[in-house]
Write an enzyme that holds these catalytic residues in place. Structure first.
Site, PDB file in Angstrom:
ATOM      1  N   TYR A 113      67.026  83.313  68.320  1.00 26.08           N
ATOM      2  CA  TYR A 113      65.929  83.810  67.464  1.00 26.08           C
ATOM      3  C   TYR A 113      65.696  85.278  67.785  1.00 26.08           C
ATOM      4  O   TYR A 113      65.622  85.662  68.958  1.00 26.08           O
ATOM      5  CB  TYR A 113      64.644  83.020  67.730  1.00 26.08           C
ATOM      6  CG  TYR A 113      63.421  83.545  66.993  1.00 26.08           C
ATOM      7  CD1 TYR A 113      63.037  82.995  65.778  1.00 26.08           C
ATOM      8  CD2 TYR A 113      62.654  84.592  67.517  1.00 26.08           C
ATOM      9  CE1 TYR A 113      61.924  83.473  65.101  1.00 26.08           C
ATOM     10  CE2 TYR A 113      61.551  85.076  66.839  1.00 26.08           C
ATOM     11  CZ  TYR A 113      61.188  84.521  65.632  1.00 26.08           C
ATOM     12  OH  TYR A 113      60.103  84.995  64.949  1.00 26.08           O
ATOM     13  N   GLU A 200      62.886  89.099  60.531  1.00 24.05           N
ATOM     14  CA  GLU A 200      63.220  87.944  61.367  1.00 24.05           C
ATOM     15  C   GLU A 200      64.614  87.417  61.035  1.00 24.05           C
ATOM     16  O   GLU A 200      64.975  87.302  59.862  1.00 24.05           O
ATOM     17  CB  GLU A 200      62.182  86.847  61.150  1.00 24.05           C
ATOM     18  CG  GLU A 200      62.432  85.568  61.929  1.00 24.05           C
ATOM     19  CD  GLU A 200      61.400  84.495  61.625  1.00 24.05           C
ATOM     20  OE1 GLU A 200      60.333  84.519  62.254  1.00 24.05           O
ATOM     21  OE2 GLU A 200      61.664  83.647  60.744  1.00 24.05           O
TER      22      GLU A 200
END
Length: 390
Positions: A113, A200
């Site tokens: 992530y 993101e």
């Protein structure tokens, strides 16, 4: 402003970040051609069909499906395109899937992530990374906060030592380490250059072939900076936004729909927040945030009324205006016209203070319109909550 995954990936590619690419279609009739094109361009024999909506959790809701064959890919396109996809980030009714991405299936060795956003506590951007890719970052923060790596980014961007520090912390070595340093640096450059409020990649994957790849991408952009990015502004998909909020934007009204039954019309964001707070303190539930701004006039008030009342949950309306730049008599005239023309069927509580407030009260008192006057903000909240619960 939010954008779709396929749009986010197009921006990432511009900044040298490798992505899982694909073909986006809006019609089931395009399915076979899209599969054939992905098969030819990417030498793919297996596929992933991905719903394109502005919400996370698409996979859990059935909006992302692995397809081991072309025939299964076509079947999944037909089932996903046009479905009402329900995730933890949509309304209970779900979101209509109007577009799907047909992408090459990737052999994944490991998921990570990576994201950048503004840390409001420090007033600086922060890059976050974790070995727990493919999981909502809120879940990681709640259950494994030690697995989140954070680096504050100063105004001159991500420093080389910071990129290396994050890559080391994620466990990258050799060629993958070099790829990670470059990717992190490019992502920060992209975030700053596009005036994003969040960028993101989740998951960022290492493929079985040892390559880093953005399997998904998400961007939010600062609305106030979109004039500097006309191409990004064109990516807006109003189908993914609340229809009432879109309509309010046409009249320069700052409107956000909530889940209560007390409609609010206020001038100034601070007063609007205070008004919603005191409604809650009196046991009520605000149905919306609506800031008509400092230049409110008759038309502004009428449009505000119309937008508030388009919500069938609204059982009463509170108008709380402090006349500074805006004159209270103008607001009063707008209220009178709105009540007369729109045929309101719900109680309306009005509290006006400031410039020409006395004249405004006189106009309302002699107009013959059915409104409930209030003195203080507390009095107004008590009256509107009582009216909404009758």
């Amino acid at each position: 402003m939010k954008i779709h995954e396929y749009q986010a990936k197009s921006i990432l590619k511009e900044y040298g970040i490798p992505v899982q690419d694909g073909i986006v279609i809006e019609s089931k009739s395009e399915g076979r051609a899209a599969i054939d094109q992905v098969s030819k361009e990417f030498n793919a024999s297996q596929f992933v069909i991905k719903a394109q909506i502005h919400a996370g959790g698409r996979g859990k809701g059935g909006g992302v499906k692995f397809s081991p064959t072309a025939e299964k890919a076509l079947e999944n396109i037909n089932s996903i395109l046009g479905m009402q996809l329900i995730t933890h980030q949509t309304t209970p009714e779900g979101q209509l899937v109007r577009k799907v991405m047909v992408a090459e299936a990737i052999d994944i060795a490991k998921e990570y992530y990576v994201a950048i956003t503004l840390d409001r506590a420090t007033g600086k951007n922060v890059i976050m990374a974790s070995t727990e890719g493919g999981v909502e970052i809120e879940e990681v923060a709640a259950h494994s906060p030690e697995k989140i790596i954070r680096e504050t980014i100063d105004s001159d961007g991500l420093q080389p030592f910071q990129a290396r520090k994050i890559a080391f912390a994620l466990g990258f070595e050799g060629e993958q380490f070099k790829q990670a340093v470059k990717l992190l640096t490019n992502l920060v450059t992209c975030y700053i250059a596009t005036d994003a409020s969040i960028a993101e990649i989740n998951p960022l994957v290492v493929t079985e072939q040892g390559k880093l790849l953005a399997l998904d991408g998400k961007f939010n952009f600062d609305d106030n900076a979109l004039y500097r990015h006309p191409r990004i502004k064109e990516m807006r998909d109003v189908h993914e936004e609340d229809a009432t909020e879109v309509e309010a934007g046409k009249f320069n009204l700052n409107y956000i729909k909530l889940e209560g039954n007390v409609g609010c019309m206020v001038n100034g964001a601070g007063l609007a927040m205070a008004t919603m707070d005191i409604i809650k303190l009196q046991g009520g539930q605000p149905a919306n945030f609506l800031d008509v701004g400092g230049g409110a006039n008759v038309e502004t008030v009428k449009n505000g009324f119309r937008i508030i009342l388009s919500d069938p949950n609204v059982k009463a309306v509170l108008i709380n205006i402090f006349g500074g730049i805006v004159r209270c008599d103008r607001v009063a005239n707008g209220i009178i016209q709105a009540v007369s023309e729109l045929g309101l069927s719900v109680p309306v509580v009005v509290r006006l203070e400031g410039t020409n407030a006395e004249l405004a009260r006189e106009l309302l008192a002699t107009s013959g319109v059915d409104i409930i006057p209030a003195g203080s903000i507390e009095d107004a909240a008590q009256k509107v909550v009582a009216a909404a619960t009758r």
